[in-house]
Design a protein around this motif. Structure first.
Motif, mmCIF file in Angstrom:
data_model
loop_
_atom_site.group_PDB
_atom_site.id
_atom_site.type_symbol
_atom_site.label_atom_id
_atom_site.label_comp_id
_atom_site.label_asym_id
_atom_site.label_seq_id
_atom_site.Cartn_x
_atom_site.Cartn_y
_atom_site.Cartn_z
ATOM 1 N N ILE A 15 0.903 -0.901 -0.078
ATOM 2 C CA ILE A 15 0.021 -0.001 0.158
ATOM 3 C C ILE A 15 0.656 1.428 -0.017
ATOM 4 O O ILE A 15 2.024 1.184 0.232
ATOM 5 C CB ILE A 15 -1.108 0.232 1.182
ATOM 6 C CG1 ILE A 15 -0.185 0.191 2.457
ATOM 7 C CG2 ILE A 15 -2.176 -1.063 1.267
ATOM 8 C CD1 ILE A 15 -0.859 0.493 3.672
ATOM 9 N N CYS A 16 0.227 2.325 -0.201
ATOM 10 C CA CYS A 16 0.733 3.676 -0.472
ATOM 11 C C CYS A 16 0.456 4.549 0.635
ATOM 12 O O CYS A 16 -0.841 4.389 1.056
ATOM 13 C CB CYS A 16 0.499 4.459 -1.688
ATOM 14 S SG CYS A 16 1.329 3.259 -3.034
ATOM 15 N N MET A 17 1.200 5.124 1.409
ATOM 16 C CA MET A 17 0.472 6.261 2.575
ATOM 17 C C MET A 17 -0.177 7.308 2.040
ATOM 18 O O MET A 17 0.293 7.685 0.804
ATOM 19 C CB MET A 17 1.612 6.362 3.540
ATOM 20 C CG MET A 17 2.487 7.470 3.199
ATOM 21 S SD MET A 17 3.951 7.652 4.454
ATOM 22 C CE MET A 17 5.307 6.606 3.824
ATOM 23 N N ASP A 18 -1.110 7.946 2.781
ATOM 24 C CA ASP A 18 -1.819 9.147 2.279
ATOM 25 C C ASP A 18 -0.797 10.202 2.575
ATOM 26 O O ASP A 18 -0.804 10.726 3.678
ATOM 27 C CB ASP A 18 -3.220 9.092 3.121
ATOM 28 C CG ASP A 18 -3.914 10.245 2.739
ATOM 29 O OD1 ASP A 18 -3.435 10.952 1.793
ATOM 30 O OD2 ASP A 18 -5.075 10.285 3.238
ATOM 31 N N ALA A 19 -0.030 10.600 1.550
ATOM 32 C CA ALA A 19 0.650 11.776 1.892
ATOM 33 C C ALA A 19 1.075 12.634 0.758
ATOM 34 O O ALA A 19 0.301 12.490 -0.184
ATOM 35 C CB ALA A 19 2.268 11.128 2.481
ATOM 36 N N LYS A 20 1.751 13.384 0.966
ATOM 37 C CA LYS A 20 1.797 14.777 -0.203
ATOM 38 C C LYS A 20 1.826 14.204 -1.790
ATOM 39 O O LYS A 20 1.238 14.907 -2.663
ATOM 40 C CB LYS A 20 2.887 15.770 0.314
ATOM 41 C CG LYS A 20 2.812 16.929 -0.500
ATOM 42 C CD LYS A 20 3.690 18.217 -0.123
ATOM 43 C CE LYS A 20 3.866 19.410 -0.847
ATOM 44 N NZ LYS A 20 4.809 20.325 -0.402
ATOM 45 N N HIS A 21 2.873 13.481 -2.088
ATOM 46 C CA HIS A 21 3.339 12.910 -3.240
ATOM 47 C C HIS A 21 2.815 11.670 -3.611
ATOM 48 O O HIS A 21 3.174 11.099 -4.792
ATOM 49 C CB HIS A 21 4.748 13.438 -3.481
ATOM 50 C CG HIS A 21 5.172 15.035 -3.411
ATOM 51 N ND1 HIS A 21 4.521 15.854 -4.105
ATOM 52 C CD2 HIS A 21 5.798 15.363 -2.430
ATOM 53 C CE1 HIS A 21 5.062 17.048 -3.787
ATOM 54 N NE2 HIS A 21 5.705 16.767 -2.692
ATOM 55 N N HIS A 22 2.366 10.870 -2.696
ATOM 56 C CA HIS A 22 2.192 9.459 -2.846
ATOM 57 C C HIS A 22 1.118 9.417 -3.752
ATOM 58 O O HIS A 22 0.007 9.783 -4.020
ATOM 59 C CB HIS A 22 2.076 8.789 -1.734
ATOM 60 C CG HIS A 22 3.339 8.577 -0.813
ATOM 61 N ND1 HIS A 22 4.013 9.615 -0.195
ATOM 62 C CD2 HIS A 22 3.793 7.583 -0.501
ATOM 63 C CE1 HIS A 22 4.786 9.089 0.209
ATOM 64 N NE2 HIS A 22 5.030 7.820 0.416
ATOM 65 N N LYS A 23 1.307 7.986 -4.650
ATOM 66 C CA LYS A 23 0.130 7.765 -5.709
ATOM 67 C C LYS A 23 -1.042 6.960 -4.605
ATOM 68 O O LYS A 23 -0.496 6.530 -3.594
ATOM 69 C CB LYS A 23 0.608 6.507 -6.767
ATOM 70 C CG LYS A 23 1.643 7.184 -7.592
ATOM 71 C CD LYS A 23 2.025 6.209 -8.796
ATOM 72 C CE LYS A 23 2.153 4.739 -8.354
ATOM 73 N NZ LYS A 23 2.756 3.828 -9.695
#
Length: 209
Positions: A15-23
């Motif tokens: 998974i990708c974290m919910d942050a500024k530049h992440h998909k």
């Protein structure tokens, strides 16, 4: 219960974290740049983000590595690698935590770094210079980029971070945890690996999940 546990496990893997530049979710990125290329088969970052990760002062966070004079290249490559891991890795799920920053809803905390990655980072950066222990907060941003706060003295890393553990654990306010585990042990996250051998961090995330 097992089904629920498995569900929880799966939810933190890949998974990708919910942050500024992440998909929003990981996937292949054919054109990842430079040191971020390790993650091209399955990445949370875009090609643009990977290019910016290598800039001395990128639009990603307007963060300036050279806040106490030029950071040596051998040191900078570790911070670039750290940025690539943070932005691109889909294997940090077990360590994703809530963050109350304006620019991100989630962050990583206590990611168990392999001993060699941490030791080498410290080794290559001990003579670089900085004025702060925690690089997440407390900068003077009046110019739009981070400058040392008033009264902060520029000193070599080896005085600011007397050990490899101090550097890895303090520079990003607890994002990483220094471990005595070695690369290839399946118990620690590697900032560096040979993509031809596959991504060793997949198994590490599974172990901790």
């Amino acid at each position: 219960a097992t089904a629920a546990a498995t569900g929880t496990q799966d939810s933190v893997l890949n998974i990708c974290m919910d942050a500024k530049h992440h998909k929003t979710e990981p996937g292949p990125e054919g054109q990842l740049y430079g040191q971020c290329v390790l993650w091209k088969d399955n990445a949370c970052c875009t090609a643009n983000t990977s290019i910016e990760a290598h800039q001395d002062q990128s639009y990603l966070y307007n963060f300036n590595w050279d806040h106490c004079g030029a950071m040596p290249e051998k040191c900078k490559r570790h911070f670039i690698q750290d940025t690539c891991l943070y932005e691109c890795s889909p294997n940090l799920g077990p360590w994703i935590d809530q963050a109350d920053n304006s620019w991100r809803k989630e962050r990583i905390r206590d990611v168990p770094l392999c001993r060699e990655d941490c030791e080498q980072w410290w080794e290559d950066c001990q003579d670089a210079v900085t004025c702060k222990v925690n690089w997440h907060t407390g900068w003077n941003w009046t110019t739009g980029t981070n400058q040392c706060p008033k009264g902060a003295m520029c000193q070599k890393f080896k005085y600011v971070f007397p050990t490899a553990a101090a550097l890895c654990e303090q520079v990003w306010s607890g994002s990483y945890r220094y471990t005595s585990h070695h690369r290839g042990s399946g118990r620690c996250i590697q900032m560096w690996f040979d993509p031809a051998q596959g991504n060793p961090n997949v198994a590490v995330a599974q172990y901790y999940a």
